[in-house]
Design a protein around this motif. Sequence first.
Motif, PDB file in Angstrom:
ATOM      1  N   ASP A 226      40.277 -15.832  -0.793  1.00  0.00           N
ATOM      2  CA  ASP A 226      40.904 -16.575  -1.892  1.00  0.00           C
ATOM      3  C   ASP A 226      41.755 -17.651  -1.234  1.00  0.00           C
ATOM      4  OD1 ASP A 226      39.700 -14.848  -3.624  1.00  0.00           O
ATOM      5  OD2 ASP A 226      41.470 -13.611  -3.935  1.00  0.00           O
ATOM      6  N   VAL A 227      41.278 -18.879  -1.289  1.00  0.00           N
ATOM      7  CA  VAL A 227      41.814 -19.905  -0.391  1.00  0.00           C
ATOM      8  C   VAL A 227      41.901 -21.253  -1.081  1.00  0.00           C
ATOM      9  CG1 VAL A 227      39.542 -20.553   0.533  1.00  0.00           C
ATOM     10  CG2 VAL A 227      41.571 -20.826   1.961  1.00  0.00           C
ATOM     11  N   GLN A 228      42.828 -22.067  -0.593  1.00  0.00           N
ATOM     12  CA  GLN A 228      42.999 -23.437  -1.072  1.00  0.00           C
ATOM     13  C   GLN A 228      42.954 -24.359   0.146  1.00  0.00           C
ATOM     14  OE1 GLN A 228      47.057 -25.262  -2.163  1.00  0.00           O
ATOM     15  NE2 GLN A 228      46.239 -24.614  -4.131  1.00  0.00           N
ATOM     16  N   LEU A 229      42.007 -25.295   0.154  1.00  0.00           N
ATOM     17  CA  LEU A 229      41.876 -26.281   1.232  1.00  0.00           C
ATOM     18  C   LEU A 229      42.269 -27.643   0.686  1.00  0.00           C
ATOM     19  CD1 LEU A 229      40.914 -27.282   4.036  1.00  0.00           C
ATOM     20  CD2 LEU A 229      38.589 -27.381   3.101  1.00  0.00           C
ATOM     21  N   THR A 230      43.245 -28.274   1.324  1.00  0.00           N
ATOM     22  CA  THR A 230      43.758 -29.575   0.875  1.00  0.00           C
ATOM     23  C   THR A 230      43.666 -30.576   2.009  1.00  0.00           C
ATOM     24  OG1 THR A 230      45.336 -28.478  -0.600  1.00  0.00           O
ATOM     25  CG2 THR A 230      45.749 -30.788  -0.081  1.00  0.00           C
ATOM     26  N   VAL A 231      43.257 -31.794   1.680  1.00  0.00           N
ATOM     27  CA  VAL A 231      43.216 -32.877   2.669  1.00  0.00           C
ATOM     28  C   VAL A 231      43.587 -34.185   1.981  1.00  0.00           C
ATOM     29  CG1 VAL A 231      40.737 -33.250   2.304  1.00  0.00           C
ATOM     30  CG2 VAL A 231      41.801 -34.080   4.402  1.00  0.00           C
ATOM     31  N   PHE A 232      44.295 -35.035   2.702  1.00  0.00           N
ATOM     32  CA  PHE A 232      44.584 -36.377   2.223  1.00  0.00           C
ATOM     33  C   PHE A 232      43.716 -37.353   3.010  1.00  0.00           C
ATOM     34  CE2 PHE A 232      48.163 -33.904   0.926  1.00  0.00           C
ATOM     35  CZ  PHE A 232      48.502 -34.423  -0.316  1.00  0.00           C
ATOM     36  N   VAL A 233      43.235 -38.399   2.333  1.00  0.00           N
ATOM     37  CA  VAL A 233      42.258 -39.291   2.956  1.00  0.00           C
ATOM     38  C   VAL A 233      42.508 -40.729   2.551  1.00  0.00           C
ATOM     39  CG1 VAL A 233      40.632 -38.868   1.053  1.00  0.00           C
ATOM     40  CG2 VAL A 233      39.782 -39.788   3.211  1.00  0.00           C
ATOM     41  N   ILE A 234      42.293 -41.623   3.509  1.00  0.00           N
ATOM     42  CA  ILE A 234      42.237 -43.063   3.232  1.00  0.00           C
ATOM     43  C   ILE A 234      40.822 -43.510   3.586  1.00  0.00           C
ATOM     44  CG2 ILE A 234      43.172 -45.344   3.741  1.00  0.00           C
ATOM     45  CD1 ILE A 234      45.751 -43.990   4.645  1.00  0.00           C
ATOM     46  N   PRO A 235      39.964 -43.738   2.588  1.00  0.00           N
ATOM     47  CA  PRO A 235      38.563 -44.083   2.874  1.00  0.00           C
ATOM     48  C   PRO A 235      38.378 -45.578   3.125  1.00  0.00           C
ATOM     49  CG  PRO A 235      38.874 -43.883   0.526  1.00  0.00           C
ATOM     50  CD  PRO A 235      40.210 -43.596   1.149  1.00  0.00           C
ATOM     51  N   ASN A 236      37.451 -45.902   4.003  1.00  0.00           N
ATOM     52  CA  ASN A 236      37.068 -47.307   4.152  1.00  0.00           C
ATOM     53  C   ASN A 236      35.778 -47.556   3.372  1.00  0.00           C
ATOM     54  OD1 ASN A 236      34.688 -46.786   5.832  1.00  0.00           O
ATOM     55  ND2 ASN A 236      36.129 -46.306   7.471  1.00  0.00           N
ATOM     56  N   LYS A 237      35.287 -48.783   3.403  1.00  0.00           N
ATOM     57  CA  LYS A 237      34.166 -49.164   2.544  1.00  0.00           C
ATOM     58  C   LYS A 237      32.825 -48.605   3.000  1.00  0.00           C
ATOM     59  CE  LYS A 237      36.343 -53.317   0.695  1.00  0.00           C
ATOM     60  NZ  LYS A 237      36.269 -54.793   0.538  1.00  0.00           N
ATOM     61  N   SER A 238      32.815 -47.884   4.111  1.00  0.00           N
ATOM     62  CA  SER A 238      31.555 -47.269   4.540  1.00  0.00           C
ATOM     63  C   SER A 238      31.318 -45.922   3.864  1.00  0.00           C
ATOM     64  CB  SER A 238      31.569 -47.052   6.059  1.00  0.00           C
ATOM     65  OG  SER A 238      32.427 -45.977   6.407  1.00  0.00           O
ATOM     66  N   ILE A 239      32.353 -45.363   3.256  1.00  0.00           N
ATOM     67  CA  ILE A 239      32.269 -43.972   2.811  1.00  0.00           C
ATOM     68  C   ILE A 239      31.435 -43.811   1.540  1.00  0.00           C
ATOM     69  CG2 ILE A 239      34.321 -43.984   1.341  1.00  0.00           C
ATOM     70  CD1 ILE A 239      35.008 -41.253   2.408  1.00  0.00           C
ATOM     71  N   LYS A 240      30.697 -42.716   1.492  1.00  0.00           N
ATOM     72  CA  LYS A 240      29.956 -42.327   0.292  1.00  0.00           C
ATOM     73  C   LYS A 240      30.667 -41.160  -0.398  1.00  0.00           C
ATOM     74  CE  LYS A 240      25.416 -43.771   1.988  1.00  0.00           C
ATOM     75  NZ  LYS A 240      24.036 -43.319   2.325  1.00  0.00           N
ATOM     76  N   ASN A 241      30.951 -40.115   0.349  1.00  0.00           N
ATOM     77  CA  ASN A 241      31.668 -38.978  -0.220  1.00  0.00           C
ATOM     78  C   ASN A 241      32.294 -38.145   0.878  1.00  0.00           C
ATOM     79  OD1 ASN A 241      29.861 -36.584   0.497  1.00  0.00           O
ATOM     80  ND2 ASN A 241      28.395 -37.920  -0.545  1.00  0.00           N
ATOM     81  N   ILE A 242      33.214 -37.289   0.471  1.00  0.00           N
ATOM     82  CA  ILE A 242      33.803 -36.309   1.369  1.00  0.00           C
ATOM     83  C   ILE A 242      33.526 -34.931   0.792  1.00  0.00           C
ATOM     84  CG2 ILE A 242      35.953 -35.345   2.252  1.00  0.00           C
ATOM     85  CD1 ILE A 242      37.029 -38.089   2.546  1.00  0.00           C
ATOM     86  N   SER A 243      33.034 -34.034   1.626  1.00  0.00           N
ATOM     87  CA  SER A 243      32.698 -32.686   1.194  1.00  0.00           C
ATOM     88  C   SER A 243      33.687 -31.701   1.798  1.00  0.00           C
ATOM     89  CB  SER A 243      31.273 -32.342   1.636  1.00  0.00           C
ATOM     90  OG  SER A 243      30.940 -31.014   1.297  1.00  0.00           O
ATOM     91  N   LEU A 244      34.354 -30.926   0.928  1.00  0.00           N
ATOM     92  CA  LEU A 244      35.219 -29.839   1.360  1.00  0.00           C
ATOM     93  C   LEU A 244      34.446 -28.539   1.220  1.00  0.00           C
ATOM     94  CD1 LEU A 244      37.297 -32.098   1.042  1.00  0.00           C
ATOM     95  CD2 LEU A 244      38.842 -30.472  -0.032  1.00  0.00           C
ATOM     96  N   ASN A 245      34.543 -27.679   2.209  1.00  0.00           N
ATOM     97  CA  ASN A 245      33.713 -26.479   2.265  1.00  0.00           C
ATOM     98  C   ASN A 245      34.562 -25.268   2.631  1.00  0.00           C
ATOM     99  OD1 ASN A 245      30.846 -27.957   2.416  1.00  0.00           O
ATOM    100  ND2 ASN A 245      32.311 -29.027   3.717  1.00  0.00           N
ATOM    101  N   VAL A 246      34.535 -24.230   1.780  1.00  0.00           N
ATOM    102  CA  VAL A 246      35.348 -23.043   2.006  1.00  0.00           C
ATOM    103  C   VAL A 246      34.469 -21.793   2.008  1.00  0.00           C
ATOM    104  CG1 VAL A 246      37.403 -24.080   0.961  1.00  0.00           C
ATOM    105  CG2 VAL A 246      35.841 -22.745  -0.468  1.00  0.00           C
ATOM    106  N   ARG A 247      35.073 -20.700   2.488  1.00  0.00           N
ATOM    107  CA  ARG A 247      34.418 -19.391   2.538  1.00  0.00           C
ATOM    108  C   ARG A 247      33.041 -19.498   3.189  1.00  0.00           C
ATOM    109  NH1 ARG A 247      34.878 -15.126  -2.471  1.00  0.00           N
ATOM    110  NH2 ARG A 247      36.934 -16.074  -2.596  1.00  0.00           N
ATOM    111  N   THR A 248      32.999 -20.092   4.383  1.00  0.00           N
ATOM    112  CA  THR A 248      31.725 -20.292   5.054  1.00  0.00           C
ATOM    113  C   THR A 248      31.656 -19.546   6.383  1.00  0.00           C
ATOM    114  OG1 THR A 248      30.277 -21.944   6.096  1.00  0.00           O
ATOM    115  CG2 THR A 248      32.607 -22.463   6.023  1.00  0.00           C
ATOM    116  N   ASN A 249      30.484 -18.975   6.645  1.00  0.00           N
ATOM    117  CA  ASN A 249      30.154 -18.429   7.971  1.00  0.00           C
ATOM    118  C   ASN A 249      29.023 -19.244   8.595  1.00  0.00           C
ATOM    119  OD1 ASN A 249      32.008 -16.265   8.127  1.00  0.00           O
ATOM    120  ND2 ASN A 249      30.744 -15.055   6.740  1.00  0.00           N
ATOM    121  N   HIS A 250      28.985 -20.514   8.233  1.00  0.00           N
ATOM    122  CA  HIS A 250      27.928 -21.427   8.659  1.00  0.00           C
ATOM    123  C   HIS A 250      27.780 -21.460  10.180  1.00  0.00           C
ATOM    124  CE1 HIS A 250      25.661 -25.121   9.098  1.00  0.00           C
ATOM    125  NE2 HIS A 250      25.632 -25.340   7.816  1.00  0.00           N
ATOM    126  N   HIS A 251      28.884 -21.226  10.884  1.00  0.00           N
ATOM    127  CA  HIS A 251      28.912 -21.410  12.336  1.00  0.00           C
ATOM    128  C   HIS A 251      28.341 -20.233  13.110  1.00  0.00           C
ATOM    129  CE1 HIS A 251      32.339 -19.081  11.173  1.00  0.00           C
ATOM    130  NE2 HIS A 251      32.665 -18.814  12.414  1.00  0.00           N
TER     131      HIS A 251
END
Length: 241
Positions: free
Chosen positions: A6-31
């Motif tokens: 049970d988690v909260q992931l927070t990030v602040f971002v300043i995007p430049n004009k190259s960006i399409k999207n930012i994906s936040l990912n939680v509860r992962t064992n992807h690695h």
Amino acid sequence: LTKNKDVQLTVFVIPNKSIKNISLNVRTNHHIDCGFGGYHSAFSIEEQNVSFKKEVVHGWNSPRLGLVTLKDAGLNEWKYDKKVGLRLEAKNIVAEDGKEAVRISSYFNEAGDGIVWQKVTEWTDRQDGGLSSGLAEKDFDANFKEQQDCKGKGDNMIESKEKALAPFLGTAGALWIRVNAADDSDGNTANDVILSDITVEDIGEVQQIQTQIPQQQIPQQQIPQQLLNYQPLETVNSQIP
């Protein structure tokens, strides 16, 4: 890399004009060994919307879920070169059918000051055979890992279709953030997007009880020992170029 449920992931971002999207990912064992890929929330500046995906293992994703535009959420347009806050929460709940489920919620702080957080959208992963995630009708093979990117890496989530389609209710070992971008005419890339003040916080039941019951209102001896000993999850607070 940190254990999270049970988690909260927070990030602040300043995007430049190259960006399409930012994906936040939680509860992962992807690695590890192609474990559960996690619950993803994509904040798209290109499409001005927020949506989710559930990734069972790498390469086997749900369709986009819970898509809501920023406009429909009552928010202004997300603009380049402007600091904003993005937040993704995952929490186990008891759904309407009485079964345990996972609810994920996305929030947007358009002032970039961390004060006012507007919920944009949420989605619940239910124990309904994959209907809620849109994965029920996707092709499934018990030897899935042999045909996909997980080949030779393990079989953590693919013991059965039923297990793969069920909500991921346990503790995972990592979280991650991905910036999707393409070079723009000025030569900006994803490497030039500024991420800052990244925090990982436990929003489990113990923390909620602490918030709801001020200690001065109840005798010390009545406070459960787990509350007295409670320590929050590790917090990452860093500048990432």
